[in-house]
Design a protein around this motif. Sequence first.
Motif, short mmCIF file in Angstrom:
data_model
loop_
_atom_site.label_atom_id
_atom_site.label_comp_id
_atom_site.label_asym_id
_atom_site.label_seq_id
_atom_site.Cartn_x
_atom_site.Cartn_y
_atom_site.Cartn_z
N ASN A 69 13.11 -1.02 10.36
CA ASN A 69 12.47 0.10 9.51
C ASN A 69 12.31 -0.46 8.02
N LEU A 70 10.99 -0.40 7.75
CA LEU A 70 10.72 -1.10 6.46
C LEU A 70 11.25 -0.11 5.35
N VAL A 71 10.88 1.04 5.57
CA VAL A 71 11.54 1.98 4.40
C VAL A 71 12.95 1.91 4.11
N LEU A 72 13.62 1.80 5.07
CA LEU A 72 15.26 1.49 4.95
C LEU A 72 15.63 0.30 4.39
N GLY A 73 14.93 -0.68 4.78
CA GLY A 73 15.14 -1.91 4.36
C GLY A 73 14.87 -2.05 3.24
N GLY A 74 13.81 -1.67 2.76
CA GLY A 74 13.41 -1.74 1.17
C GLY A 74 14.20 -1.03 0.24
N THR A 134 -3.63 0.75 8.16
CA THR A 134 -3.31 0.96 9.48
C THR A 134 -1.96 0.56 9.82
N GLY A 135 -1.30 0.01 8.99
CA GLY A 135 0.20 -0.47 9.29
C GLY A 135 1.37 0.50 9.13
N ILE A 136 1.22 2.03 9.28
CA ILE A 136 2.26 2.74 9.19
C ILE A 136 2.59 3.33 10.87
N PRO A 137 3.82 2.92 11.12
CA PRO A 137 4.42 3.38 12.43
C PRO A 137 4.75 4.90 12.17
N ASP A 138 4.78 5.46 13.50
CA ASP A 138 5.10 6.92 13.61
C ASP A 138 6.54 7.23 12.98
N GLU A 139 7.37 6.69 13.23
CA GLU A 139 9.00 6.91 12.63
C GLU A 139 9.12 6.81 11.32
N ASP A 140 8.03 5.89 10.82
CA ASP A 140 8.08 6.17 9.17
C ASP A 140 7.66 7.22 8.57
N LEU A 141 6.97 8.09 9.23
CA LEU A 141 6.50 9.31 8.84
C LEU A 141 7.76 10.36 8.63
N VAL A 192 13.66 4.28 -4.12
CA VAL A 192 13.34 4.76 -3.06
C VAL A 192 11.94 5.47 -3.30
N ALA A 193 11.40 5.81 -4.37
CA ALA A 193 9.96 6.31 -4.29
C ALA A 193 9.09 5.19 -4.50
N ILE A 194 9.45 4.06 -4.70
CA ILE A 194 8.50 3.04 -4.49
C ILE A 194 8.41 2.40 -3.14
N VAL A 195 9.61 2.31 -2.60
CA VAL A 195 9.70 1.74 -1.07
C VAL A 195 8.72 2.87 -0.23
N ILE A 196 8.77 4.12 -0.70
CA ILE A 196 7.87 4.99 0.18
C ILE A 196 6.41 4.78 0.07
N SER A 197 6.05 4.52 -1.17
CA SER A 197 4.64 4.29 -1.40
C SER A 197 4.15 2.80 -1.42
N VAL A 198 5.00 1.76 -0.98
CA VAL A 198 4.64 0.34 -0.71
C VAL A 198 3.80 0.21 0.52
N GLN A 199 3.79 1.10 1.34
CA GLN A 199 3.21 0.74 2.62
C GLN A 199 1.58 0.97 2.68
N THR A 200 1.30 2.08 1.92
CA THR A 200 0.10 2.38 1.54
C THR A 200 -0.52 1.70 0.54
N ILE A 201 0.08 1.49 -0.73
CA ILE A 201 -0.46 1.07 -1.75
C ILE A 201 -0.16 -0.43 -2.30
N GLY A 202 0.82 -0.93 -1.50
CA GLY A 202 1.24 -2.29 -1.83
C GLY A 202 2.13 -2.54 -2.67
N ASN A 203 2.99 -3.82 -2.61
CA ASN A 203 3.92 -3.94 -3.53
C ASN A 203 3.24 -4.34 -5.29
N ILE A 204 2.18 -4.93 -5.22
CA ILE A 204 1.65 -5.12 -6.69
C ILE A 204 1.39 -3.81 -7.16
N LEU A 205 0.48 -3.16 -6.56
CA LEU A 205 -0.06 -1.98 -7.17
C LEU A 205 0.81 -0.43 -7.29
#
Length: 298
Positions: A69-74, A134-141, A192-205
């Motif tokens: 899980n990307l959110v937990l890993g980050g 397009t890269g957000i799996p259901d469990e991440d919701l 944690v707030a940044i990890v939540i946001s990274v998938q949609t907006i990206g690490n740089i932005l």
Amino acid sequence: MLSPQEFVTDLFNPALSFLPKALFVALMSSAVCGVIGCYVVLRGMAFIGDAVAHAVFPGLAVAFVVQGNLVLGGAVAGVLTAVAVAVFSQNRRLREDSVIGVFFVAAFALGIVIISRSPGYAGSLQQFLFGSITGIPDEDLYVVAISSAALLVLTFLLHKEFVAVTLDRESARALGLPVFALDLALYIMVSVAIVISVQTIGNILVLALLVTPAATARLLTDRLGVMMLLAPLIGGFSALTGVYLSWSLDLPTGGTIVLAATALFLLAWTFAPRHGLLSRLWQLRRAAVHVHHAGHPR
């Protein structure tokens, strides 16, 4: 360009199930980043927010390589690095920003090395850095929803303490508040707030989502409570506008959200009732007229 009605139709199209998921994550992350970003802006912690965005990268990379899980890993990576910075910063021989620079850049470099060992390196790296609608799996919701709710509850519970430390650290320490623990808690919450946001907006932005709506709200009000209500609303409107424009015009989602937030910041900077450019010019003009009349009494 799609009309708003067509966009709403696409949101409810089963074949485009990734679109409402992306909008949900964008709105949730905007709300959380808007609230926590108020402390970041008031404390001048923008550099820390940028550094935390780098820090979560190795956790995202490890989670991607092992298909976890990307959110937990980050979140794990961000928390571990935040703890390291908080501990090493206690040595006053080095300033806090120097310690942050060392650890967070090292963490980002580690993430690049880890992800380079995985298949499809170039595509996955681009997704991490710039986001993917397009890269957000259901469990991440579910993870995003639970994490967002937990952060907002924690912010509410610790609000008075955070405000005290933000306004005057020495007075807060004299009152017996655990300043170190509160700093650590805020670092972790930013992570944690940044990890939540990274998938949609990206690490740089992602820093923009944390800082720009809160900075915009700061221009519009002098009251912290109002600022913490306005910031997530501004961020949410930016997210909605950004997702709509990116889907309608085939633009990068993260970049479009950031540009929408920046446009609102520029509008506030120009037209804010008390602190906007036009208001300040009007106040200067009135002051000049007052001085002129005072110097030439009838």
